[in-house]
Design an enzyme around this catalytic site. Structure first.
Site, mmCIF file in Angstrom:
data_model
loop_
_atom_site.group_PDB
_atom_site.id
_atom_site.type_symbol
_atom_site.label_atom_id
_atom_site.label_comp_id
_atom_site.label_asym_id
_atom_site.label_seq_id
_atom_site.Cartn_x
_atom_site.Cartn_y
_atom_site.Cartn_z
ATOM 1 N N ASP A 92 0.866 -1.161 0.000
ATOM 2 C CA ASP A 92 0.000 0.000 0.000
ATOM 3 C C ASP A 92 0.912 1.222 0.000
ATOM 4 O OD1 ASP A 92 -2.898 1.066 1.964
ATOM 5 O OD2 ASP A 92 -2.091 1.693 0.033
ATOM 6 N N SER A 93 0.348 2.345 -0.439
ATOM 7 C CA SER A 93 1.210 3.489 -0.787
ATOM 8 C C SER A 93 1.520 4.402 0.396
ATOM 9 C CB SER A 93 0.501 4.337 -1.849
ATOM 10 O OG SER A 93 -0.798 4.670 -1.357
ATOM 11 N N GLY A 94 0.822 4.203 1.504
ATOM 12 C CA GLY A 94 1.151 5.025 2.657
ATOM 13 C C GLY A 94 0.129 6.101 2.948
ATOM 14 N N ASP A 146 -2.941 8.191 -2.765
ATOM 15 C CA ASP A 146 -4.301 8.756 -2.793
ATOM 16 C C ASP A 146 -4.626 9.362 -1.441
ATOM 17 O OD1 ASP A 146 -4.226 6.369 -1.378
ATOM 18 O OD2 ASP A 146 -6.314 5.898 -1.854
ATOM 19 N N GLN A 194 -11.925 6.500 -5.410
ATOM 20 C CA GLN A 194 -12.415 7.099 -4.183
ATOM 21 C C GLN A 194 -13.848 7.612 -4.411
ATOM 22 O OE1 GLN A 194 -11.121 6.968 -1.216
ATOM 23 N NE2 GLN A 194 -9.039 6.254 -1.686
ATOM 24 N N GLY A 221 -11.232 3.984 0.246
ATOM 25 C CA GLY A 221 -12.219 4.830 0.922
ATOM 26 C C GLY A 221 -13.353 4.054 1.543
ATOM 27 N N ASP A 271 -7.745 -7.588 1.414
ATOM 28 C CA ASP A 271 -6.769 -7.630 2.510
ATOM 29 C C ASP A 271 -7.443 -7.060 3.750
ATOM 30 O OD1 ASP A 271 -6.324 -4.575 1.822
ATOM 31 O OD2 ASP A 271 -5.322 -4.978 3.747
HETATM 32 C C1 LIG Z 1 -11.267 -3.643 9.457
HETATM 33 O O1 LIG Z 1 -9.883 -3.289 9.726
HETATM 34 C C2 LIG Z 1 -9.721 -1.958 10.116
HETATM 35 O O2 LIG Z 1 -10.122 -1.149 9.017
HETATM 36 C C3 LIG Z 1 -8.971 -0.768 8.285
HETATM 37 C C4 LIG Z 1 -9.073 -1.448 6.974
HETATM 38 N N1 LIG Z 1 -9.753 -0.566 6.087
HETATM 39 C C5 LIG Z 1 -9.097 0.045 5.106
HETATM 40 N N2 LIG Z 1 -9.703 0.914 4.261
HETATM 41 C C6 LIG Z 1 -8.728 1.371 3.437
HETATM 42 C C7 LIG Z 1 -8.768 2.347 2.425
HETATM 43 C C8 LIG Z 1 -7.577 2.680 1.746
HETATM 44 C C9 LIG Z 1 -7.553 3.716 0.736
HETATM 45 O O3 LIG Z 1 -8.567 4.362 0.429
HETATM 46 N N3 LIG Z 1 -6.367 4.000 0.136
HETATM 47 C C10 LIG Z 1 -5.227 3.324 0.451
HETATM 48 N N4 LIG Z 1 -4.084 3.661 -0.196
HETATM 49 N N5 LIG Z 1 -5.204 2.332 1.371
HETATM 50 C C11 LIG Z 1 -6.366 2.007 2.045
HETATM 51 C C12 LIG Z 1 -6.335 1.017 3.062
HETATM 52 C C13 LIG Z 1 -7.514 0.715 3.768
HETATM 53 N N6 LIG Z 1 -7.781 -0.138 4.824
HETATM 54 C C14 LIG Z 1 -7.752 -1.214 9.012
HETATM 55 O O4 LIG Z 1 -6.982 -0.036 9.234
HETATM 56 C C15 LIG Z 1 -6.861 0.124 10.651
HETATM 57 C C16 LIG Z 1 -5.495 -0.445 11.019
HETATM 58 C C17 LIG Z 1 -7.077 1.581 11.025
HETATM 59 O O5 LIG Z 1 -7.933 -0.686 11.246
HETATM 60 C C18 LIG Z 1 -8.240 -1.714 10.333
#
Ligand SMILES: CO[C@@H]1O[C@H](CNc2nc3cc4c(=O)[nH]c(N)nc4cc3[nH]2)[C@H]2OC(C)(C)O[C@@H]12
Length: 376
Positions: A92-94, A146, A194, A221, A271
């Protein structure tokens, strides 16, 4: 990277396919264990490959950039050499981690400045340098930089955010297409849709992403606190627009039920930290429902952790013993519970793939969703 469709379910949007990368093939639908800092917590690479049969794992640009740092990964010859995982890796890009992990951050047109959650040092991520960073890490599939629009947010914020994400995407593509892989194998850039929970913004973003004609597409998103029905609604709108012949990756999803419902909507890659994080807290997923192993009821239950599972540790250890380990916060408890949940997630997507190929997916999915909701 190549994607071949093997079958499509006649009663839903579910499809089975195969992704080919320079580090091997991936059967879809697939679940990708999260290995944020270059390791899937509590599990050896050998167990991931031989016991869980993971086909691709995740790393994270934000974490790996901060620790161990790009110099170490470059000296090792890239992330696969560094952590010994010689199958496909996606980073993932950070953008998301900056939003979810750091207090002090500023989002500007140029990029995002943030303070490290480790030592408070100041950093700047831009679309350009995040492409360079991911070239240096060396994952097979890398994500565009993003803004993961926070949930909830008003329409005006969401519209401005998705427009900036699209401008950042053009900058990512320009940089990625004018630089080369560093370690002799090819890398693929996935753009990210998004638009928060607004259907018109989701359609606009999906159309823009589809126009870029990249080898795979992601949906971001979501899984950021919105109700599941909202998630499904956005996935449905976006999958109608994203090209059929490219893999679709729904980021951060999800529970076993979320995964099955989104496979039915046309998603190929998933993931989530849920199977690993919740395992460490004693939450076990099984095909008959979920178990909170810390519950008193398992105290003297000497039956195997999961009698349906062919995983060594699911047969060898008892529920009572695992309950004891989790209560005692023993490292072995985290290892056994994590192995179990990841093995179950990979079994679930493999079973879904076989049902899609045999044409039985729709009824099987509806039965399985009911079973998965049971508390055991
Ligand atoms: C259900 O687990 C919690 O929910 C988060 C996972 N939900 C999530 N939605 C995402 C959206 C994006 C995005 O829009 N862009 C980029 N680049 N990466 C993303 C990574 C993402 N992961 C986990 O993240 C935490 C660790 C906060 O709790 C977990």
């Amino acid at each position: 990277m190549k994607f071949k469709l093997a079958a499509q379910d006649p009663l839903s949007k579910a499809r089975a396919g195969e992704i080919t990368t320079d580090h091997g093939t991936i059967q879809t639908p697939i679940f990708m264990p999260v290995g944020t800092a270059g390791t899937v917590k509590a599990v050896h690479q050998r167990e991931l490959k031989d016991d869980i049969k993971a086909q691709i794992i995740l790393g994270n640009t934000y974490h790996l950039y901060l620790r161990p740092g790009l110099d170490v990964i470059e000296k090792a010859g890239g992330i696969h050499k560094f952590n010994g995982w010689d199958l496909p890796i996606l980073t993932d890009s950070g953008g998301y981690q900056v939003y979810s992990l750091t207090e002090v951050r500023k989002i500007r047109e140029e990029g995002v400045t943030f303070k490290s959650h480790i030592d408070g040092s100041k950093h700047l991520f831009t679309p350009e340098n995040v492409m360079d960073i991911q070239r240096t890490i060396g994952a097979d599939i890398i994500m565009a930089f993003d803004e993961c629009t926070p949930y909830p947010c008003d329409y005006t914020y969401a519209r401005k955010s998705v427009d900036m994400t699209h401008r950042w995407l053009k900058r990512c593509i320009d940089r990625f297409d004018t630089t080369e892989p560093k370690y002799g194998y090819s890398q693929t850039l996935f753009p990210i849709v998004q638009g928060s929970v607004y259907k018109d913004l989701r359609r606009k973003s999906a159309e823009f992403i589809a126009e870029q004609n990249r080898e795979g597409n992601a949906i971001g998103g979501l899984s950021v606190g919105e109700p599941a029905e909202e998630m499904y609604g956005m996935t449905e709108v976006v999958c109608e627009i994203l090209p059929q012949d490219k893999p679709r990756y729904l980021m951060g999803v999800g529970t076993p039920i979320n995964i099955l419902e989104n496979i039915a909507l046309g998603i190929d890659m998933f993931d989530c930290v849920m199977p690993t994080r919740n395992a460490r807290n004693g939450m076990l997923f099984t095909r008959h429902g979920f178990i909170n192993i810390k519950n008193e009821k398992w105290k003297d239950d000497f039956s195997p952790i999961d009698p349906d599972s062919d995983l060594f540790s699911d047969q060898f250890y008892t529920k009572a013993y695992l309950r004891h380990l989790i209560h005692s916060k023993e490292i072995l408890g985290a290892q056994i519970a994590t192995l179990h949940n990841l093995h179950f997630y990979l079994w679930l997507v493999k079973e879904a793939r076989e049902k899609i190929i045999s044409g039985e997916f729709y009824d099987w999915k509806n039965k399985m969703v009911k079973a998965l909701a049971q508390r055991l």
